[in-house]
Motif scaffolding. Structure first.
Motif, PDB file in Angstrom:
ATOM      1  N   CYS A   1      30.440  42.557  46.934  1.00 33.93           N
ATOM      2  CA  CYS A   1      29.745  43.640  47.625  1.00 33.93           C
ATOM      3  C   CYS A   1      30.436  44.990  47.412  1.00 33.93           C
ATOM      4  CB  CYS A   1      29.690  43.339  49.123  1.00 33.93           C
ATOM      5  SG  CYS A   1      28.824  41.796  49.493  1.00 33.93           S
ATOM      6  N   ALA A   2      29.641  46.017  47.538  1.00 37.59           N
ATOM      7  CA  ALA A   2      30.179  47.373  47.427  1.00 37.59           C
ATOM      8  C   ALA A   2      31.041  47.704  48.633  1.00 37.59           C
ATOM      9  CB  ALA A   2      29.029  48.370  47.300  1.00 37.59           C
TER      10      ALA A   2
ATOM     11  N   GLY B   1      25.354  45.760  49.739  1.00 37.58           N
ATOM     12  CA  GLY B   1      25.502  45.978  48.302  1.00 37.58           C
ATOM     13  C   GLY B   1      25.965  44.758  47.538  1.00 37.58           C
TER      14      GLY B   1
ATOM     15  N   GLN C   1      27.252  44.513  43.749  1.00 43.23           N
ATOM     16  CA  GLN C   1      27.347  45.918  43.374  1.00 43.23           C
ATOM     17  C   GLN C   1      28.792  46.420  43.357  1.00 43.23           C
ATOM     18  OE1 GLN C   1      24.702  48.423  45.639  1.00 43.23           O
ATOM     19  NE2 GLN C   1      22.992  46.980  45.488  1.00 43.23           N
TER      20      GLN C   1
ATOM     21  N   TRP D   1      32.403  43.558  38.313  1.00 41.04           N
ATOM     22  CA  TRP D   1      31.829  43.599  36.966  1.00 41.04           C
ATOM     23  C   TRP D   1      32.917  43.831  35.914  1.00 41.04           C
ATOM     24  CZ3 TRP D   1      27.441  41.451  36.319  1.00 41.04           C
ATOM     25  CH2 TRP D   1      26.504  41.445  37.350  1.00 41.04           C
TER      26      TRP D   1
END
Length: 487
Positions: free
Chosen positions: A185-186, A198, A201, A206
């Protein structure tokens, strides 16, 4: 083997090391000491500046401790045993120490000092077994399929750890309904790790995923040093300030870490982890369970690794023994004792030593050369202490991949062997405890084989009874043949 410097330090730092509530910054540090509010235990799980600084110092200590014991172990193996085997703190026992014994930031059942004492005691027992020549015999007493399942289960445990946020890529996190779920999550809760919005995200996830792919491709193509390439790539990108993936955010902790990082070359002295041994907590059952578990893992891991590499190098005879084996076991056990005094966990012979064997290493010069390069890394502590967890996580997952190949050799067609093996393998990651998985697997093995043991025991009793009857008949017959002597 270079990856173990950052990975081992990162995992052991998750235990909190010697850091306690007393290292936390008070809620209102600007007030006079008499008016300050003392922080509670929850400060260890929040972004408390004082506690984070203590963790940073601990990580620096553990980087040096990992390097120092690798130097001592490799140098001793090369000079005393004259074998091309390299030693360093092993994967598996470090995770057990950090997450099962001490717990995340000291939340486990065993205090940090007592846990290090347990490591030292296990090393002493291991040394005694090695000196008496009982080490290999003890390893053979464990059912083969349980041994294989334990290795695979530890691999799954490491992979599960590497997928989490605290010490990994952050792909999975807690869930109130399904226990775990996809997060990355962000925004996450700093205390619980729960997702605040998120999903998938997170920029660091990534980047970590890209590092995982790089390492997996290198492993698939059997490139030398495959495990290190993904770590190096992710780390280099994370060192760039002003990005969403930087390990140096613009805050007091990030600025302090960046100032230390800019030194590049620095010799760090161990201050917080060395000599932190306490035997005062050995009246608790959790400590003795930990000692037995560590001994079990050490016997299987180190003994199996050493024999496998000796066979790979062509050192073994027809009986599976090899020259220098007795001294090699003593070096391995002694290194664990010294390592615990420095603040690190069980030292083991690394399977990465096969890289040296493949290149022609056949004597202790190979191990001594490894110790020289570990010595050089001592002077780059500012770099090794700033390797982010999302760079380490992919390597933990891929170590799990390498360890899970043991599953292929389990006798799945025999249910008496398959069920205990599966119980061992599945409970290690799901209970987050290597000890629980091994104990459950051995218990299931004994239950399923109880009937066989009873039958074998009954057959043995009947056989002994028959032999005693035959002996008694022979004595009676001999007595009858002796002529009586007249009075």
């Amino acid at each position: 083997m270079a990856y173990i410097i950052s990975v081992n330090a990162a995992i052991l730092t998750d235990s909190g090391g010697p850091c306690t509530v007393h290292d936390c910054t008070p809620d209102h540090p600007h007030l006079p000491s008499a008016n300050r509010t003392l922080p509670g235990p929850e400060c260890k799980f929040q972004s408390n500046p004082g506690y984070l600084q203590c963790l940073s110092r601990t990580r620096s200590d553990l980087v040096v401790a990992t390097v120092a014991i690798a130097i001592i172990g490799c140098l001793s193996m090369g000079s005393f045993a004259n074998l091309p085997f390299a030693l360093a703190p092993g994967m598996g026992s470090n995770a057990y120490f950090a997450y099962n014994m001490v717990g995340f930031h000291g939340s486990g059942p065993v205090p940090y000092r007592t846990a290090l004492a347990a490591i030292m005691l296990e090393g002493c027992i291991f040394l005694a077994l090695s000196v008496l020549g009982l080490r290999a015999k003890l390893a053979r007493m464990i059912p083969r399929n349980i041994r294989l399942a334990s290795a695979a289960g530890i691999g799954f445990f490491l992979a599960f750890t590497g997928l989490q946020g605290s010490q990994g890529v952050g792909l999975i996190g807690p869930s109130t309904s399904t226990l775990v779920k996809i997060t990355a999550c962000a925004r996450t809760d700093a205390t619980t790790g729960a997702c605040l919005g998120g999903t998938l995200q997170s920029p660091t996830f990534w980047l970590s995923a890209l590092g995982f792919i790089i390492t997996a491709i290198c492993l698939s193509n059997e490139l030398k040093g495959s495990m290190i390439y993904g770590i190096v790539f992710v780390t280099l990108v994370s060192w760039i300030r002003g990005t969403s993936v930087t390990i140096f955010p613009d805050n007091p902790t990030g600025n302090a870490n960046y100032d230390y990082f800019k030194k590049v070359v620095d010799f760090h002295l161990i201050k917080g982890t060395a000599g932190k041994i306490s035997f005062s907590g050995f009246n608790r059952s959790e400590v003795w369970i930990a000692v037995i578990t560590l001994l079990y893992v050490d016997v299987l891991d180190t003994t199996g690794s050493m024999y496998s590499m000796a066979q790979y190098g062509g050192f073994t005879d027809d009986n599976g023994r090899f020259e220098g084996e007795y001294r090699a076991f003593i070096v391995d056990a002694s290194s664990t004792i010294v390592g615990s005094a420095l603040g690190t966990t069980t030292v083991t012979t690394f399977l990465e030593s096969t890289a040296g064997l493949r290149e022609g290493g056949r004597t202790g010069i190979t191990a001594i050369t490894v110790s020289v390069f570990f010595f050089l890394s001592l002077f780059f502590t500012p770099l090794f202490t700033n390797v982010p967890p999302w760079a380490v996580g992919p390597s933990l997952v891929l170590v799990g991949v390498l360890m899970s190949k043991m599953v292929m050799d389990i006798e799945w067609s025999k249910m008496k062997e398959a069920v205990p093996a599966f119980v061992t393998m599945i409970l290690i990651p799901l209970t987050y405890s290597i000890a629980n998985g091994i104990i459950a697997g051995l218990a299931m093995y004994l239950i399923l084989h109880l009937y066989d043991y009873v039958v074998e025991g009954w057959k043995w009793v009947m056989k002994m009874r028959k032999m005693m009857n035959e002996a008694q008949n022979q004595v009676s017959a001999a007595s009858a043949e002796v002529p009586s002597t007249p009075v």
